[in-house]
Design an enzyme around this catalytic site. Structure first.
Site, PDB file in Angstrom:
ATOM      1  N   LYS A  72       2.715  -4.356   4.612  1.00 17.13           N
ATOM      2  CA  LYS A  72       2.422  -5.059   5.870  1.00 17.13           C
ATOM      3  C   LYS A  72       1.212  -5.978   5.710  1.00 17.13           C
ATOM      4  O   LYS A  72       1.173  -7.077   6.270  1.00 17.13           O
ATOM      5  CB  LYS A  72       2.173  -4.028   6.978  1.00 17.13           C
ATOM      6  CG  LYS A  72       2.107  -4.596   8.370  1.00 17.13           C
ATOM      7  CD  LYS A  72       1.916  -3.490   9.407  1.00 17.13           C
ATOM      8  CE  LYS A  72       3.097  -2.551   9.458  1.00 17.13           C
ATOM      9  NZ  LYS A  72       2.960  -1.562  10.569  1.00 17.13           N
ATOM     10  N   LYS A  90      -3.373   5.093   5.449  1.00 21.35           N
ATOM     11  CA  LYS A  90      -2.916   5.708   6.688  1.00 21.35           C
ATOM     12  C   LYS A  90      -3.547   7.082   6.817  1.00 21.35           C
ATOM     13  O   LYS A  90      -3.860   7.744   5.824  1.00 21.35           O
ATOM     14  CB  LYS A  90      -1.386   5.857   6.686  1.00 21.35           C
ATOM     15  CG  LYS A  90      -0.779   5.870   8.085  1.00 21.35           C
ATOM     16  CD  LYS A  90      -0.807   4.485   8.716  1.00 21.35           C
ATOM     17  CE  LYS A  90      -0.162   4.484  10.086  1.00 21.35           C
ATOM     18  NZ  LYS A  90      -0.119   3.145  10.679  1.00 21.35           N
TER      19      LYS A  90
END
Length: 407
Positions: A72, A90
């Site tokens: 991303k 994350k």
């Protein structure tokens, strides 16, 4: 390398191959919560990715999300732009976000991971965790901001904070800008895909699963251009109207958790069981809530032509193969839902000034361009949209590595 750290954390780090660069597993000492941080990649020593909380969150899930963040970030590389994509990371906590103990669990997790947030991991809200809660708790653990690690690679941190203040104090038609940018990008990805497949907005119907910041804004901006949003799914079930729901009324009266206020439904609106959300007759399906909600056991219920991933990893690989075999295309998450992350950094690094006007122009141009590039590759090479998006991301990540140190 492996070692044991204080605060009930285990950590491992190693050279990049197919594994994450760095992982930690945290065990709460006051509950049964377990937490994870995975840094998939560092660019200029910094990574980016949100923190989620849900019962059942696993290390493998966080690994997949961290790799998705690398993609991303990478797809938004623009030579000459101030924002140079960061690495992917994350965080995840295996705990019920609706529990009265959730804030305490989150505070202890932030306290344990504070050194990483300070130096390596820029983070923010994700499923089950609100940014306002993060911002409230960080000063209690000695941190000023959830993105302070990025200040190490920005030229003027004070100016960056000023632009962020402009962005996060902006409100557009009753909704704060930061709650709109992600869904605006998803809507633009959906519209770009529709255009490539000759689906006119006025003749197109959509179902949105999830009505929080991502799903709510997606519904708003699809409805704004004439797409008929016939179904909205929240934790209580489905609200449905074949003629189209009043998205704006439902958006402005939803709860903080993204629940539709059933007292605001009109004549003709119906409440359906949550099990029916996949089988509603609609052209576009937008899963905007949870990961892995579309699998090989339920994908055959889908009647849409196009699935646009607003959530992270909502469609399993097995389900996606089966969908493609019957002509259903999936616009992948790391392109379709990438606007929130990119917008943060465009504002922070100074590619936009934080105003809604510049923000929406940038998101529209970039998401549309990336979607078109993805479709060009897919149609030319005869591959899936995801395979095309991977190729596009790989090219951009290679270009980044030619200019900047990556670990």
């Amino acid at each position: 390398m492996s070692l044991t750290l204080p605060n009930a954390i285990d950590a491992s780090a190693g050279a990049r191959d197919d594994n994450a660069f760095f992982e930690i597993v945290w065990h709460d000492t006051e509950s049964d919560a377990t937490g994870y941080v995975v840094i998939d990649q560092l660019v200029r020593g910094v990574s980016s990715g949100g923190l989620r909380m849900r019962a059942g969150c696993t290390l493998d899930e966080v690994r997949g999300l961290a790799r998705g963040m690398t993609l991303k970030e990478g797809v938004h590389y623009e030579p000459g732009a101030r924002y140079v994509p960061l690495g992917g990371a994350k965080g995840g906590i295996d705990f019920d976000p609706y529990s009265p103990e959730a804030d305490g669990v989150l505070r202890r997790f932030l306290q344990a991971t504070a050194p990483i947030i300070d130096t390596r991991w820029t983070m923010g809200e994700d499923f089950g965790v609100q940014q306002t809660t993060i911002d409230r708790l960080l000063p209690e653990v000695g941190l000023r901001s959830s993105i302070q690690a990025a200040e190490r690679v920005v030229g003027d941190p004070e100016a960056a904070r000023g632009r962020m203040a402009t962005a996060f104090n902006s409100v557009v038609d009753g909704v704060s800008l930061d709650e709109l940018v992600g869904g605006y990008g998803v809507a633009k990805a959906a519209l770009a895909a529709m255009a490539r497949r000759d689906m006119a907005p006025a003749d197109t119907t959509a179902v949105i699963q999830g009505f929080g910041s991502m799903g709510g804004a997606t519904a708003r901006y699809l409805a704004e251009v004439g797409v008929r949003v016939v179904g909205i799914v929240d934790v209580e079930g489905v609200v449905y109207n074949e003629a189209g729901l009043d998205v704006e009324e439902l958006l402005l009266t939803r709860s903080a958790k993204g629940n539709v206020d059933r007292t605001k439904l009109r004549d003709g609106d119906r409440c359906l069981d949550s099990s029916e959300w996949l089988s509603i007759d609609a052209d576009v399906l937008v899963p905007a809530a949870i990961s892995y909600c579309i699998n090989d056991g339920n994908q055959d219920q889908i009647r849409a032509r196009l699935v646009v991933e607003a959530a992270n990893m909502p469609v399993t690989p097995e389900a996606e193969e089966l969908l493609r075999a019957r002509g259903v295309e999936v616009s992948p998450d790391f392109v379709a839902n990438s606007a929130t992350n990119a917008w943060w950094w465009w504002v922070f690094f100074g590619d936009v000034d934080g105003t809604p006007e510049q923000s929406f122009v940038k998101i529209n141009s970039r998401i549309t361009a990336l979607s078109d590039e993805m479709f060009d590759i897919a149609d030319t090479e005869g591959v899936s949209l995801r395979a095309a998006a991977f190729e596009m991301a790989s090219r951009k990540l290679s270009a980044i590595s030619d200019e900047f140190p990556i670990y």
